[in-house]
Design an enzyme around this catalytic site. Sequence first.
Site, PDB file in Angstrom:
ATOM      1  N   GLN A 208       0.613  -1.006   0.046  1.00 36.71           N
ATOM      2  CA  GLN A 208       0.308  -0.212   0.309  1.00 36.71           C
ATOM      3  C   GLN A 208       0.820   1.131   0.176  1.00 36.71           C
ATOM      4  OE1 GLN A 208      -1.283   0.523   4.834  1.00 36.71           O
ATOM      5  NE2 GLN A 208      -1.407  -1.300   4.077  1.00 36.71           N
TER       6      GLN A 208
ATOM      7  N   HIS B  18       0.032   5.757   0.495  1.00 35.81           N
ATOM      8  CA  HIS B  18      -0.724   6.820   1.708  1.00 35.81           C
ATOM      9  C   HIS B  18      -0.374   7.890   0.620  1.00 35.81           C
ATOM     10  CE1 HIS B  18      -1.544   4.042   4.377  1.00 35.81           C
ATOM     11  NE2 HIS B  18       0.006   3.946   4.929  1.00 35.81           N
TER      12      HIS B  18
ATOM     13  N   GLU C 173       3.265   7.343   8.814  1.00 34.55           N
ATOM     14  CA  GLU C 173       3.320   7.103   9.827  1.00 34.55           C
ATOM     15  C   GLU C 173       4.897   6.892  10.504  1.00 34.55           C
ATOM     16  OE1 GLU C 173       2.230   2.675   7.371  1.00 34.55           O
ATOM     17  OE2 GLU C 173       1.133   4.471   7.416  1.00 34.55           O
TER      18      GLU C 173
ATOM     19  N   HIS D 231       4.952   0.232   0.625  1.00 36.50           N
ATOM     20  CA  HIS D 231       5.525  -0.419   2.101  1.00 36.50           C
ATOM     21  C   HIS D 231       4.410  -1.871   2.122  1.00 36.50           C
ATOM     22  CE1 HIS D 231       2.770   2.863   3.538  1.00 36.50           C
ATOM     23  NE2 HIS D 231       2.178   2.057   4.779  1.00 36.50           N
TER      24      HIS D 231
ATOM     25  N   ARG E 157      -4.358   0.658  -2.354  1.00 31.57           N
ATOM     26  CA  ARG E 157      -3.660  -0.881  -2.174  1.00 31.57           C
ATOM     27  C   ARG E 157      -2.951  -1.066  -4.115  1.00 31.57           C
ATOM     28  NH1 ARG E 157      -7.926  -0.644   0.625  1.00 31.57           N
ATOM     29  NH2 ARG E 157      -7.728  -1.016   3.442  1.00 31.57           N
TER      30      ARG E 157
END
Length: 385
Positions: free
Chosen positions: A96, A98, A133, A255, A274
Amino acid sequence: MDRLTNTIRPYAWGSTTAIPALLGVEPSGEPQAEMWMGAHPGAPSRLDRGAGETTLPAVIAADPERELGAAAVAKFGPRLPFLLKLLAAGAPLSLQVHPDLAQARAGFADEEARGVPVDAGHRNYKDPNHKPELICALTPFSGLCGFRRPLEAAALLDGLGVDSLKPYVDLLHAHPEEAALREMLTAVLGGDRAEMARTVHEAGDAAVRLGGPYEPYASLVHEYPGDPGVIAAMLLNHVELQPGEAMFLGAGVPHAYLDGLGVELLANSDNVLRAGLTPKHVDVPELLKVVRFEPGDPAVLRPEGDAEEVYETPTDEFRLSRFVLAPGGEPRVLPSGAPQILLCTAGSPRAGELTLAPGESVFVPAGEKPELSGAGTVFRATVVV
């Protein structure tokens, strides 16, 4: 300070044992993937200030400046801008990426305007926020992060000895690095699914036979037979984190976490695009708009500092640090002025008058100046104001 009651999410990829072992409870036999600590509407933390149990979002909404601090409200609005998690991977997560903040805002507005239900399976943008993240390992932690150099990826693919991979090997040799990675990923995800399934099967057999650097990908074939994401994953760096080491993932970085228990801290968003290793929706054109085709070695972060060990990242929505408290050591007084969540991962330290066990957490409003004492390990999540 408020002791939090948190929800454990039972995603299929979750470990059945890692979170129960940390909490010191018997496993239920069901996967326990993530424990959420924060104010995300999907699974908000709960607390009791003497008038019965309520949620952290409700407490913040009642008096944002008291709970978050004036500086945090001015910078991020009247909301907790981060989400803290325990993440326990027993099987690979989806491959995936972001979006960045501009992409998230534009994508969310577009899907809202087209009337796509926010809970629809094909919805890409659940909110108008980005999702940087940080994952910090509590046990040995395995993952895939960022693109390899194309020539390294070509050598890995060529070493499998699979004839149907040779055109991809040639492609990786024939173009500048970013163009080669883009064309390779586009070809893998956009090709004929039946042909790709056969290629994945042959590559998986070879990976099982060869072992060594192919071992992580052999496990992907077992979990996701025929999924083109298996070949896409071979474009990525394999990373092994030791306990205490961490990895930061910015916008557009592909990642997938493979195995292990860690503390994850991220911006308060649920936007995921994804590329594979999942039965969920894969929107290839939108994915290709978001992916950053920048090869390089992933940076492994180690905490810096003495009393408070900080994991430095380039984002202001969150800041993660760690306190390792020795028996008989001096109490540590933490600064005030911003919201904090404290998570115990070892020992029985005290936050103010509250004694914490592993897996327990507390919310600290901005006006409080908490003191840590006793012996154990405490992770501190807060914001940069």
